[in-house]
Enzyme design. Structure first.
Site, PDB file in Angstrom:
ATOM      1  N   GLU A  42      40.894  42.336  43.121  1.00 49.07           N
ATOM      2  CA  GLU A  42      40.566  43.735  42.820  1.00 49.07           C
ATOM      3  C   GLU A  42      41.598  44.658  43.467  1.00 49.07           C
ATOM      4  O   GLU A  42      42.101  45.578  42.844  1.00 49.07           O
ATOM      5  CB  GLU A  42      39.166  44.036  43.353  1.00 49.07           C
ATOM      6  CG  GLU A  42      38.726  45.468  43.138  1.00 49.07           C
ATOM      7  CD  GLU A  42      37.338  45.729  43.690  1.00 49.07           C
ATOM      8  OE1 GLU A  42      36.885  46.872  43.556  1.00 49.07           O
ATOM      9  OE2 GLU A  42      36.703  44.819  44.260  1.00 49.07           O
ATOM     10  N   HIS A  43      41.893  44.436  44.736  1.00 45.92           N
ATOM     11  CA  HIS A  43      42.881  45.209  45.483  1.00 45.92           C
ATOM     12  C   HIS A  43      43.935  44.247  46.025  1.00 45.92           C
ATOM     13  O   HIS A  43      43.585  43.190  46.542  1.00 45.92           O
ATOM     14  CB  HIS A  43      42.240  45.915  46.678  1.00 45.92           C
ATOM     15  CG  HIS A  43      41.180  46.893  46.300  1.00 45.92           C
ATOM     16  ND1 HIS A  43      39.871  46.532  46.160  1.00 45.92           N
ATOM     17  CD2 HIS A  43      41.259  48.207  46.036  1.00 45.92           C
ATOM     18  CE1 HIS A  43      39.167  47.601  45.828  1.00 45.92           C
ATOM     19  NE2 HIS A  43      39.982  48.629  45.748  1.00 45.92           N
ATOM     20  N   ASP A  69      42.289  54.438  46.505  1.00 47.41           N
ATOM     21  CA  ASP A  69      40.910  54.503  46.035  1.00 47.41           C
ATOM     22  C   ASP A  69      40.369  55.924  46.027  1.00 47.41           C
ATOM     23  O   ASP A  69      39.611  56.295  45.135  1.00 47.41           O
ATOM     24  CB  ASP A  69      40.014  53.636  46.914  1.00 47.41           C
ATOM     25  CG  ASP A  69      40.094  52.161  46.557  1.00 47.41           C
ATOM     26  OD1 ASP A  69      40.770  51.827  45.571  1.00 47.41           O
ATOM     27  OD2 ASP A  69      39.469  51.354  47.256  1.00 47.41           O
TER      28      ASP A  69
END
Length: 127
Positions: free
Chosen positions: A42-43, A76
């Protein structure tokens, strides 16, 4: 365990590891790139001497953060790339939520002159 003992956020890191978080130790950068592309995280943060070269070889991630100061939290919440990202390896086939998710894509074709489209007809028949 050695690294955990030095972290000021040890409790958070331990909880993450207990619930599916992981750290992967690789022999070299090529192996790390291969593992990362397989995991499709995801990251993904890249902090390396040759960060641009490394980043160019990464194919599957939700959000990529390149450089010493490209902290995930900035992307984010502050810099704007996105916080709604693919999880569980789905970054191999999709990206983060974007304006494109709210657009309707339409395709269309117009063909009036069949003679000029003979190669298309031949190719379509072959397929």
């Amino acid at each position: 365990k050695k690294q955990l003992s030095k972290l000021s956020t040890r409790a958070t890191a331990e909880a993450s590891l207990k619930h599916g978080g992981l750290a992967v130790l690789c022999e070299d950068m090529d192996a790390a790139i291969q593992v990362s592309n397989q995991l499709a995280p995801e990251h993904l943060e890249v902090i390396a001497k040759d960060e641009e070269n490394v980043a160019s070889k990464l194919d599957h991630y939700g959000a990529l953060f390149v450089g010493n100061n490209a902290a995930e939290v900035l992307g984010d919440y502050g810099a704007g790339p996105n916080h709604t990202l693919p999880t569980g390896g789905t970054a191999r086939s999709t990206g983060g939520l974007s304006v494109f998710d709210f657009l309707r894509v339409r395709t269309w074709m117009k063909l009036n002159d069949l003679k000029s489209a003979q190669q298309l007809v031949t190719d379509s028949m072959a397929l």
